[in-house]
Design an enzyme around this catalytic site. Structure first.
Site, PDB file in Angstrom:
ATOM      1  N   HIS A 118      43.861  38.622  49.770  1.00  0.00           N
ATOM      2  CA  HIS A 118      44.365  39.216  48.530  1.00  0.00           C
ATOM      3  C   HIS A 118      44.939  38.123  47.643  1.00  0.00           C
ATOM      4  CE1 HIS A 118      44.517  42.240  51.720  1.00  0.00           C
ATOM      5  NE2 HIS A 118      44.361  43.167  50.809  1.00  0.00           N
ATOM      6  N   GLU A 130      37.610  48.536  49.546  1.00  0.00           N
ATOM      7  CA  GLU A 130      37.805  47.782  50.795  1.00  0.00           C
ATOM      8  C   GLU A 130      37.098  48.416  51.982  1.00  0.00           C
ATOM      9  OE1 GLU A 130      42.268  45.882  49.997  1.00  0.00           O
ATOM     10  OE2 GLU A 130      42.064  47.563  51.361  1.00  0.00           O
ATOM     11  N   HIS A 142      45.435  48.109  56.119  1.00  0.00           N
ATOM     12  CA  HIS A 142      46.282  46.920  56.320  1.00  0.00           C
ATOM     13  C   HIS A 142      47.345  46.780  55.222  1.00  0.00           C
ATOM     14  CE1 HIS A 142      42.710  44.643  54.257  1.00  0.00           C
ATOM     15  NE2 HIS A 142      43.546  45.051  53.345  1.00  0.00           N
ATOM     16  N   HIS A 155      42.910  54.296  47.825  1.00  0.00           N
ATOM     17  CA  HIS A 155      44.086  53.838  47.083  1.00  0.00           C
ATOM     18  C   HIS A 155      43.654  53.145  45.804  1.00  0.00           C
ATOM     19  CE1 HIS A 155      43.143  50.139  49.323  1.00  0.00           C
ATOM     20  NE2 HIS A 155      44.128  49.458  48.815  1.00  0.00           N
TER      21      HIS A 155
END
Lengths: 280, 141
Positions: free
Chosen positions: A59, A240, A12, A193
């Protein structure tokens, strides 16, 4: 009764939302990524759900450090896209499904998962970018969405084992809802990431593709993987990926049908992974 | 008995745990305030005066003024909160992430296009990958 027909998994990345919102999807940098979602958009036109139960993480938008719920279920009528600092994304208001959300909350809490109930909550790119990837840019989203926010920002985050078991409890809850709804469960975030420090920019194709293999074939085994393996191998933000196990746990016990699988590097700082699994 | 923190031996990586969160509470809440357009304008008009309204440490205030994200993270900042500063400055996540490596924006972007940073040599402190302390800062200077 309601039933879960399929699960969808996708990264996302906020820059994907920016590319869509600014009409840059045909640029050479972005074209390969959006081409990877074309089969999914076609499949979605033929398999439109009534409700998406969308697992994502906030976030630092709906939740600051004042309150850090591990699992929060959105029970409101609707959810506004958040201003994350760049102004809110120009996307439709997210319509909830308060009846099903309340039903799931009731059932899942009785199954020992201590959910936080969110009756007012803004939603950020973690939720709206997956909707844009799968539905494009409609005037209104084509289905109701139940936001399900998982804390993966402050460590420790829930374990893979806990996430898989929670997915099973969600399945049981959906299947005990009386209205005949077609429900999809989406798991979002990842893949590898890292957005901080000297190791920023980490990408691990082998890890990511192994994760996809195991998620499809043996989620029980994958759910045993400790947090440290995610962080070391897939980067500090790669954690995540535990959220994908919630969606996988919501699928039937028999092997799912693989509709689509896609992997691409990079989108900004991130490896993008995407799967669609149908229940048999 | 001490808590088990197996993640302290990863090079170039600070895991945002409950201890970091406690250190960085006011720093991160300052960042949250930048979600409102009028606060972004007030911050930009006089950064130091705006920062003085928050009970942050002098070191945290200076790290924000310097836009030294590595220092902010060492002092308890979290990247998703710090991103609000970047947004206020008009910088992308990629520019922010790249700024923490010592690479130029072009060098970092090229690394990502080439498939990103390899995990080889970057799993544990003491190996020889590009994220190890003895290879900092990265990029041509």
């Amino acid at each position: 009764m309601a039933r879960i027909t399929a699960s969808v998994y996708t990264s996302h990345v906020p820059a994907i939302g920016v590319a869509i919102d600014q009409g840059r999807t045909a640029e050479p940098y972005w074209r390969p990524l959006f081409q990877g979602y074309e089969p999914s958009r076609a499949w979605m036109r033929d398999n439109r759900p009534d409700v998406v139960f969308l697992v994502y993480n906030d976030h630092a938008n709906a939740f600051s450090l004042d309150l850090i719920p591990t699992f929060a279920i959105g029970c409101a009528d609707s959810f506004l896209p958040a201003d994350e600092g760049w102004g809110p994304r120009p996307v439709p208001l997210v319509q909830g499904h308060p009846e099903l959300a309340a039903h799931i909350a009731h059932s899942v809490i009785q199954d020992d998962f201590d959910l936080t109930i969110a009756n007012r909550m803004e939603v950020d790119h973690g939720l709206t970018v997956p909707l844009s990837l799968l539905f494009g840019q409609p005037r209104a989203w084509p289905c109701a969405v139940i936001p399900f926010a998982v804390n993966v920002v402050q460590y420790p985050v829930p374990s893979g084992r806990r996430c898989l078991a929670l997915g099973r409890a969600i399945r049981k809850a959906v299947e005990s809802f009386d209205a005949g709804l077609n429900v999809q469960v989406w798991g979002t975030g990842g893949m590898s990431h890292q957005l901080q420090g000297a190791r920023a920019g980490l990408i691990n194709r082998d890890f990511d593709n192994g994760f996809l293999d195991r998620l499809i074939a043996d989620p029980e085994d994958l759910a045993q993987m400790p947090h440290i393996d995610y962080v070391r191998e897939a980067g500090s933000e790669g954690i995540e990926l535990v959220m994908w196990l919630i969606a996988r746990g919501a699928m039937a016990a028999m092997p799912p049908k693989l509709i689509h699988r896609f992997y691409h590097v990079p989108a900004s700082n991130t490896a993008v992974g995407h799967l669609i699994l149908e229940n048999p | 008995m001490a808590l088990d923190k197996p993640y302290t031996d990863i090079p170039g990586t600070t895991v945002f745990d409950a201890e970091q969160s406690r250190l960085g509470y006011h720093l991160n809440q300052f960042c949250m305030s930048l979600m409102r357009a009028e606060n972004r304008a007030r911050f930009k008009a006089d950064e130091r005066a705006y920062l003085d309204q928050w009970p942050m440490t002098a070191a945290q205030r200076q790290a924000v003024l310097d836009r030294d994200l590595n220092r902010c993270i060492a002092l308890g900042g979290n990247i998703y909160f710090l991103a609000k500063i970047g947004a206020t400055d008009g910088r992308s996540f990629q520019q922010m992430a790249g700024s923490m490596t010592g690479m130029s924006e072009e060098e970092y972007r090229a690394m990502m296009l080439a498939g990103g940073r390899s995990v080889e040599g970057n799993r544990v402190l003491g190996e020889d990958g590009d994220a190890q302390p003895h290879h900092q800062p990265q990029g041509r200077r």
